[in-house]
Write an enzyme that holds these catalytic residues in place. Structure first.
Site, PDB file in Angstrom:
ATOM      1  N   TYR A 121       0.814  -1.145  -0.030  1.00  0.00           N
ATOM      2  CA  TYR A 121      -0.116  -0.072  -0.008  1.00  0.00           C
ATOM      3  C   TYR A 121       0.680   1.202  -0.041  1.00  0.00           C
ATOM      4  O   TYR A 121       0.214   2.370  -0.074  1.00  0.00           O
ATOM      5  CB  TYR A 121      -0.876   0.085   1.111  1.00  0.00           C
ATOM      6  CG  TYR A 121      -1.888  -1.071   1.102  1.00  0.00           C
ATOM      7  CD1 TYR A 121      -2.990  -1.149   0.392  1.00  0.00           C
ATOM      8  CD2 TYR A 121      -1.687  -2.078   2.251  1.00  0.00           C
ATOM      9  CE1 TYR A 121      -3.740  -2.284   0.281  1.00  0.00           C
ATOM     10  CE2 TYR A 121      -2.579  -3.243   2.077  1.00  0.00           C
ATOM     11  CZ  TYR A 121      -3.727  -3.423   1.324  1.00  0.00           C
ATOM     12  OH  TYR A 121      -4.648  -4.365   1.337  1.00  0.00           O
TER      13      TYR A 121
ATOM     14  N   HIS B 216      -4.627   5.903  -1.449  1.00  0.00           N
ATOM     15  CA  HIS B 216      -5.302   5.905  -0.328  1.00  0.00           C
ATOM     16  C   HIS B 216      -4.384   6.175   1.007  1.00  0.00           C
ATOM     17  O   HIS B 216      -5.098   6.358   1.885  1.00  0.00           O
ATOM     18  CB  HIS B 216      -6.049   4.523  -0.115  1.00  0.00           C
ATOM     19  CG  HIS B 216      -7.344   4.476   0.489  1.00  0.00           C
ATOM     20  ND1 HIS B 216      -7.916   5.333   0.375  1.00  0.00           N
ATOM     21  CD2 HIS B 216      -8.018   3.331   0.998  1.00  0.00           C
ATOM     22  CE1 HIS B 216      -9.169   5.098   0.992  1.00  0.00           C
ATOM     23  NE2 HIS B 216      -9.309   3.923   1.674  1.00  0.00           N
TER      24      HIS B 216
ATOM     25  N   ASP C  98      -7.222  11.051   1.925  1.00  0.00           N
ATOM     26  CA  ASP C  98      -7.447  11.215   0.553  1.00  0.00           C
ATOM     27  C   ASP C  98      -9.120  11.573   0.295  1.00  0.00           C
ATOM     28  O   ASP C  98      -9.854  11.084   0.869  1.00  0.00           O
ATOM     29  CB  ASP C  98      -7.205   9.866  -0.115  1.00  0.00           C
ATOM     30  CG  ASP C  98      -7.930   8.739   0.225  1.00  0.00           C
ATOM     31  OD1 ASP C  98      -7.800   8.296   1.375  1.00  0.00           O
ATOM     32  OD2 ASP C  98      -8.811   8.133  -0.596  1.00  0.00           O
TER      33      ASP C  98
ATOM     34  N   ASN D 244     -14.495   5.317   4.312  1.00  0.00           N
ATOM     35  CA  ASN D 244     -14.600   4.448   5.305  1.00  0.00           C
ATOM     36  C   ASN D 244     -13.747   4.637   6.623  1.00  0.00           C
ATOM     37  O   ASN D 244     -14.209   4.600   7.846  1.00  0.00           O
ATOM     38  CB  ASN D 244     -14.590   2.907   4.959  1.00  0.00           C
ATOM     39  CG  ASN D 244     -15.599   2.439   4.112  1.00  0.00           C
ATOM     40  OD1 ASN D 244     -16.391   3.009   4.279  1.00  0.00           O
ATOM     41  ND2 ASN D 244     -15.207   1.484   2.956  1.00  0.00           N
TER      42      ASN D 244
ATOM     43  N   ASN E  12     -10.195   1.012   7.380  1.00  0.00           N
ATOM     44  CA  ASN E  12     -11.508   0.930   7.800  1.00  0.00           C
ATOM     45  C   ASN E  12     -11.847   0.729   9.312  1.00  0.00           C
ATOM     46  O   ASN E  12     -12.806   0.899   9.828  1.00  0.00           O
ATOM     47  CB  ASN E  12     -12.392  -0.208   7.078  1.00  0.00           C
ATOM     48  CG  ASN E  12     -12.550  -0.155   5.649  1.00  0.00           C
ATOM     49  OD1 ASN E  12     -11.974   0.805   5.391  1.00  0.00           O
ATOM     50  ND2 ASN E  12     -12.817  -1.138   5.025  1.00  0.00           N
TER      51      ASN E  12
ATOM     52  N   TYR F 206      -5.691  -0.772   9.727  1.00  0.00           N
ATOM     53  CA  TYR F 206      -5.921  -0.595   8.339  1.00  0.00           C
ATOM     54  C   TYR F 206      -7.138   0.654   8.377  1.00  0.00           C
ATOM     55  O   TYR F 206      -7.706   0.830   9.371  1.00  0.00           O
ATOM     56  CB  TYR F 206      -6.536  -2.002   7.589  1.00  0.00           C
ATOM     57  CG  TYR F 206      -5.668  -2.897   7.302  1.00  0.00           C
ATOM     58  CD1 TYR F 206      -4.957  -2.888   5.975  1.00  0.00           C
ATOM     59  CD2 TYR F 206      -5.224  -4.128   8.051  1.00  0.00           C
ATOM     60  CE1 TYR F 206      -3.808  -3.527   5.828  1.00  0.00           C
ATOM     61  CE2 TYR F 206      -4.089  -4.930   8.058  1.00  0.00           C
ATOM     62  CZ  TYR F 206      -3.396  -4.695   6.656  1.00  0.00           C
ATOM     63  OH  TYR F 206      -2.403  -5.490   6.269  1.00  0.00           O
TER      64      TYR F 206
END
Length: 187
Positions: free
Chosen positions: A14, A19, A91, A112, A66, A64
């Site tokens: 990532y 994101h 973002d 989220n 969420n 993470y």
């Protein structure tokens, strides 16, 4: 004291994705002000230091995206941070690349990570810097987890530098002044 939180996902795959722009922001602030994120707590990595005269805690949630609210809630509760002293950077697909927006409250707008922060804090009233990553012409998940083109990355780096100036303005002069000064910014 200010809690500065950059949202992103942990893991090499990532790194520098759209994101993870919040993590990129924290990395830039960390480097500029020599604040090392070498402590693990609050379900994330954090470091303490100063930006000018302002004591800050920089936090990268390790939950993470969420579940970012769990990390933020733990840090807020531990340090007893008031909502107006917590600034979230993330973002936003509804803002073009080359722009960012400062807000003092608002809905999650489909993000989220922000949705989970609002859920965990029980409020949507907190300062945020939303960095534009553009709207996808492809699948949303593929887009936000994808990397910027070389040209877009150059523009994002410029936006990040200016958004750090906006952060400094929020802390020194308040969010209204920062919104008036920076919300018209465009490369």
């Amino acid at each position: 004291m200010f809690l500065i939180v950059g949202l992103g996902n942990i893991g090499v795959k990532y790194h520098r994705t759209r994101h993870n722009i919040g993590f990129d922001f924290i990395d830039l602030v960390s480097k500029k002000y020599n604040i090392t994120l070498n402590r693990e707590k609050f379900k994330g990595n954090y470091g303490e230091g100063f930006i000018g005269q302002n004591k800050v805690i920089l936090l990268k949630p390790g939950t993470y995206m969420n579940l970012s609210g769990e990390s933020v809630r733990e840090a807020v509760n531990f340090y007893k941070i008031e909502n107006d002293r917590m600034i979230i950077i993330y973002d936003d697909i509804d803002i073009d690349i080359g722009r960012f927006r400062i807000r003092h409250r608002g809905s999650a707008g489909g993000h989220n990570g922000i949705k989970n922060i609002i859920l965990n804090l029980g409020t949507d009233v907190f300062p945020r810097i939303k960095i534009g990553i553009g709207h996808p012409n492809v699948d949303l998940v593929s887009y936000v987890l994808g990397k910027f083109s070389e040209d877009d990355r150059i523009n994002i780096e410029k936006v990040l530098k200016t958004s750090v100036e906006a952060l400094e303005c929020i802390m020194d002069f308040g969010i209204e002044v920062a919104m008036n000064k920076f919300n018209g910014f465009k490369l």
